[in-house]
Write a protein that holds these residues in place. Structure first.
Motif, PDB file in Angstrom:
ATOM      1  N   LEU A  95       5.016   6.642   8.132  1.00 32.74           N
ATOM      2  CA  LEU A  95       5.540   7.934   8.203  1.00 32.74           C
ATOM      3  C   LEU A  95       5.192   8.613   9.642  1.00 32.74           C
ATOM      4  CD1 LEU A  95       5.856   9.398   4.842  1.00 32.74           C
ATOM      5  CD2 LEU A  95       7.697   8.217   5.967  1.00 32.74           C
ATOM      6  N   VAL A  96       3.851   8.189  10.109  1.00 36.22           N
ATOM      7  CA  VAL A  96       3.317   8.691  11.306  1.00 36.22           C
ATOM      8  C   VAL A  96       2.931   7.486  12.153  1.00 36.22           C
ATOM      9  CG1 VAL A  96       1.535   9.989  12.365  1.00 36.22           C
ATOM     10  CG2 VAL A  96       2.530  10.764  10.003  1.00 36.22           C
ATOM     11  N   GLU A  97       3.326   7.627  13.639  1.00 31.67           N
ATOM     12  CA  GLU A  97       3.053   6.572  14.334  1.00 31.67           C
ATOM     13  C   GLU A  97       1.514   6.296  14.590  1.00 31.67           C
ATOM     14  OE1 GLU A  97       4.092   5.534  18.962  1.00 31.67           O
ATOM     15  OE2 GLU A  97       5.331   6.832  17.954  1.00 31.67           O
ATOM     16  N   ILE A  98       1.123   5.085  14.494  1.00 22.53           N
ATOM     17  CA  ILE A  98      -0.089   4.685  14.829  1.00 22.53           C
ATOM     18  C   ILE A  98      -0.506   3.946  16.063  1.00 22.53           C
ATOM     19  CG2 ILE A  98      -2.062   3.525  13.766  1.00 22.53           C
ATOM     20  CD1 ILE A  98      -0.824   3.743  11.180  1.00 22.53           C
ATOM     21  N   GLN A  99      -1.581   4.076  16.856  1.00 22.16           N
ATOM     22  CA  GLN A  99      -1.729   3.586  17.984  1.00 22.16           C
ATOM     23  C   GLN A  99      -1.787   2.007  18.180  1.00 22.16           C
ATOM     24  OE1 GLN A  99      -4.843   5.773  20.093  1.00 22.16           O
ATOM     25  NE2 GLN A  99      -3.494   7.517  20.462  1.00 22.16           N
ATOM     26  N   LEU A 100      -2.382   1.609  16.876  1.00 17.36           N
ATOM     27  CA  LEU A 100      -2.720   0.131  16.783  1.00 17.36           C
ATOM     28  C   LEU A 100      -1.363  -0.656  16.250  1.00 17.36           C
ATOM     29  CD1 LEU A 100      -6.382   0.269  15.263  1.00 17.36           C
ATOM     30  CD2 LEU A 100      -5.564  -0.476  17.692  1.00 17.36           C
ATOM     31  N   PRO A 101      -0.912  -1.529  16.614  1.00 21.75           N
ATOM     32  CA  PRO A 101       0.256  -2.340  16.295  1.00 21.75           C
ATOM     33  C   PRO A 101      -0.136  -2.778  14.958  1.00 21.75           C
ATOM     34  CG  PRO A 101      -0.494  -3.605  18.212  1.00 21.75           C
ATOM     35  CD  PRO A 101      -1.388  -2.183  18.146  1.00 21.75           C
ATOM     36  N   ASP A 102       0.862  -2.797  13.985  1.00 17.49           N
ATOM     37  CA  ASP A 102       0.751  -3.548  12.615  1.00 17.49           C
ATOM     38  C   ASP A 102      -0.584  -3.139  11.793  1.00 17.49           C
ATOM     39  OD1 ASP A 102       3.256  -5.047  12.932  1.00 17.49           O
ATOM     40  OD2 ASP A 102       1.974  -6.529  14.159  1.00 17.49           O
ATOM     41  N   PHE A 103      -0.925  -2.078  12.091  1.00 15.01           N
ATOM     42  CA  PHE A 103      -2.272  -1.465  11.416  1.00 15.01           C
ATOM     43  C   PHE A 103      -1.938  -0.435  10.408  1.00 15.01           C
ATOM     44  CE2 PHE A 103      -5.345   1.912  10.898  1.00 15.01           C
ATOM     45  CZ  PHE A 103      -6.562   1.264  10.259  1.00 15.01           C
ATOM     46  N   ARG A 104      -2.291  -0.643   9.269  1.00 14.16           N
ATOM     47  CA  ARG A 104      -1.990   0.607   8.082  1.00 14.16           C
ATOM     48  C   ARG A 104      -3.374   0.960   7.583  1.00 14.16           C
ATOM     49  NH1 ARG A 104       2.244   1.376  10.148  1.00 14.16           N
ATOM     50  NH2 ARG A 104       4.206   0.805   9.516  1.00 14.16           N
ATOM     51  N   PRO A 105      -3.880   2.266   7.635  1.00 15.42           N
ATOM     52  CA  PRO A 105      -5.248   2.545   7.105  1.00 15.42           C
ATOM     53  C   PRO A 105      -5.020   2.470   5.712  1.00 15.42           C
ATOM     54  CG  PRO A 105      -3.931   4.390   7.765  1.00 15.42           C
ATOM     55  CD  PRO A 105      -3.189   3.317   8.216  1.00 15.42           C
ATOM     56  N   ARG A 106      -6.292   2.138   5.031  1.00 17.33           N
ATOM     57  CA  ARG A 106      -6.623   2.133   3.649  1.00 17.33           C
ATOM     58  C   ARG A 106      -7.170   3.586   3.277  1.00 17.33           C
ATOM     59  NH1 ARG A 106      -8.652  -2.763   5.548  1.00 17.33           N
ATOM     60  NH2 ARG A 106      -7.278  -4.574   4.690  1.00 17.33           N
ATOM     61  N   CYS A 107      -6.441   4.002   2.266  1.00 19.30           N
ATOM     62  CA  CYS A 107      -6.914   5.300   1.706  1.00 19.30           C
ATOM     63  C   CYS A 107      -7.401   5.157   0.282  1.00 19.30           C
ATOM     64  CB  CYS A 107      -5.451   6.204   1.462  1.00 19.30           C
ATOM     65  SG  CYS A 107      -4.611   6.165   2.949  1.00 19.30           S
ATOM     66  N   ASP A 108      -8.195   6.087  -0.133  1.00 19.09           N
ATOM     67  CA  ASP A 108      -8.862   6.309  -1.538  1.00 19.09           C
ATOM     68  C   ASP A 108      -7.889   6.872  -2.331  1.00 19.09           C
ATOM     69  OD1 ASP A 108      -9.254   8.767  -0.785  1.00 19.09           O
ATOM     70  OD2 ASP A 108     -11.292   8.739  -0.711  1.00 19.09           O
ATOM     71  N   GLU A 109      -8.400   6.994  -3.801  1.00 14.71           N
ATOM     72  CA  GLU A 109      -7.471   7.649  -4.593  1.00 14.71           C
ATOM     73  C   GLU A 109      -6.936   9.227  -4.256  1.00 14.71           C
ATOM     74  OE1 GLU A 109     -11.684   7.588  -5.417  1.00 14.71           O
ATOM     75  OE2 GLU A 109     -10.112   5.931  -5.417  1.00 14.71           O
ATOM     76  N   ASN A 153       0.930  -1.194   0.269  1.00 16.39           N
ATOM     77  CA  ASN A 153      -0.091   0.076  -0.122  1.00 16.39           C
ATOM     78  C   ASN A 153       0.835   1.177   0.017  1.00 16.39           C
ATOM     79  OD1 ASN A 153       0.923   0.103   2.626  1.00 16.39           O
ATOM     80  ND2 ASN A 153      -1.219  -0.072   3.527  1.00 16.39           N
ATOM     81  N   SER A 154       2.303   1.164   0.272  1.00 11.91           N
ATOM     82  CA  SER A 154       3.030   2.290   0.272  1.00 11.91           C
ATOM     83  C   SER A 154       3.915   2.555  -1.025  1.00 11.91           C
ATOM     84  CB  SER A 154       4.168   2.220   1.408  1.00 11.91           C
ATOM     85  OG  SER A 154       4.951   1.295   1.175  1.00 11.91           O
ATOM     86  N   LEU A 155       3.546   1.575  -2.025  1.00 10.32           N
ATOM     87  CA  LEU A 155       4.269   1.656  -3.186  1.00 10.32           C
ATOM     88  C   LEU A 155       3.946   2.708  -4.021  1.00 10.32           C
ATOM     89  CD1 LEU A 155       6.315  -0.315  -4.873  1.00 10.32           C
ATOM     90  CD2 LEU A 155       4.240  -1.478  -5.939  1.00 10.32           C
ATOM     91  N   PRO A 156       3.099   3.205  -4.191  1.00  6.94           N
ATOM     92  CA  PRO A 156       2.612   4.362  -5.354  1.00  6.94           C
ATOM     93  C   PRO A 156       3.429   5.459  -4.541  1.00  6.94           C
ATOM     94  CG  PRO A 156       0.832   3.460  -4.556  1.00  6.94           C
ATOM     95  CD  PRO A 156       1.592   2.470  -3.852  1.00  6.94           C
ATOM     96  N   LEU A 157       3.467   5.572  -3.392  1.00  5.78           N
ATOM     97  CA  LEU A 157       4.515   6.729  -2.829  1.00  5.78           C
ATOM     98  C   LEU A 157       5.944   6.593  -3.193  1.00  5.78           C
ATOM     99  CD1 LEU A 157       3.260   6.505   1.066  1.00  5.78           C
ATOM    100  CD2 LEU A 157       2.595   7.983  -0.832  1.00  5.78           C
ATOM    101  N   PHE A 158       6.447   5.556  -3.636  1.00  2.00           N
ATOM    102  CA  PHE A 158       7.887   5.468  -3.868  1.00  2.00           C
ATOM    103  C   PHE A 158       8.059   5.361  -5.631  1.00  2.00           C
ATOM    104  CE2 PHE A 158       7.361   3.667   0.428  1.00  2.00           C
ATOM    105  CZ  PHE A 158       8.569   4.621   1.081  1.00  2.00           C
ATOM    106  N   LEU A 159       7.026   5.239  -6.160  1.00  2.00           N
ATOM    107  CA  LEU A 159       7.236   5.120  -7.667  1.00  2.00           C
ATOM    108  C   LEU A 159       7.573   6.502  -8.158  1.00  2.00           C
ATOM    109  CD1 LEU A 159       4.303   2.972  -8.856  1.00  2.00           C
ATOM    110  CD2 LEU A 159       6.632   2.543  -8.718  1.00  2.00           C
ATOM    111  N   ASP A 160       8.404   6.479  -9.065  1.00  2.00           N
ATOM    112  CA  ASP A 160       9.000   7.717  -9.908  1.00  2.00           C
ATOM    113  C   ASP A 160       8.102   7.960 -10.918  1.00  2.00           C
ATOM    114  OD1 ASP A 160      10.340   9.803 -10.439  1.00  2.00           O
ATOM    115  OD2 ASP A 160      11.812   8.721 -11.771  1.00  2.00           O
ATOM    116  N   GLU A 161       7.318   9.203 -11.080  1.00  2.00           N
ATOM    117  CA  GLU A 161       6.382   9.907 -11.492  1.00  2.00           C
ATOM    118  C   GLU A 161       6.939   9.804 -13.048  1.00  2.00           C
ATOM    119  OE1 GLU A 161       4.485  13.118 -10.143  1.00  2.00           O
ATOM    120  OE2 GLU A 161       3.913  12.198  -8.232  1.00  2.00           O
TER     121      GLU A 161
END
Length: 179
Positions: free
Chosen positions: A127-141, A92-100
């Motif tokens: 990049l920001v600390e979350i209170q739940l361990p191993d949780f990553r939120p899902r984001c829309d476009e 889910n963080s792959l689009p952040l690292f792709l070169d446009e």
């Protein structure tokens, strides 16, 4: 006739002194000899026990020596320069690292202005600390929070608004019904 003598015919040198002398010297000397004998016996027994233990533990000592040699060899190998390892990235963080510039669209040679990441994208990228361990939120476009959020570790899902605030009474086991 002469009267018979009631004592030994020969006397030890310590007994040959005058009649009034105390005979304590032989006891002290006997105690010293006995003490030294016991000390020597204890020392010899200790050495014998140490030799026995070394002999009985020979297999373990050989094993320790071989393990030590193996660790030294691995330590020498570790100093050799190696190529860097690839690190695993969450999908889910792959689009952040792709070169446009490699997406196939070659519009302009001027670099696109960098936009700031939304709170959801920052949390998804770690990049920001979350209170739940191993949780990553899902984001829309658009970078907003998706309507349904799930924590896979606890197998719980819930509904949120676009800012990520949990809607009341929506946490369930399995998928949530978010309208």
């Amino acid at each position: 006739m002469a009267e018979p003598q009631e004592g030994p015919l020969l006397r030890t040198p310590s007994e040959q002194g005058s009649v009034g002398q105390p005979r304590g010297g032989s006891n002290k000397q006997a105690l010293k000899v006995a003490g030294l004998t016991v000390l020597a016996a204890v020392l010899i027994a200790g050495q014998a026990f140490t030799a026995y233990m070394m002999y009985s533990q020979k297999d373990r000592l050989n094993s320790l020596e071989s393990h030590s040699a193996r660790l030294e060899e691995l330590g020498r190998r570790a100093t050799v320069v190696r190529s860097p390892m690839k690190m695993a990235l969450p999908m889910n963080s792959l689009p952040l690292f792709l070169d446009e510039s490699t997406t196939g669209d070659k519009k302009a040679s001027t670099p696109a202005p960098k936009k700031e990441l939304s709170r959801c994208l920052q949390e998804a990228a770690g990049l920001v600390e979350i209170q739940l361990p191993d949780f990553r939120p899902r984001c829309d476009e658009n970078g907003d929070y998706a309507a349904q959020q799930c924590w896979d570790l606890a197998k719980k899902c819930w509904c949120v608004d676009k800012s990520g605030a949990i809607l009341q009474d929506t946490m369930v086991d399995g998928p949530a019904q978010c309208g």
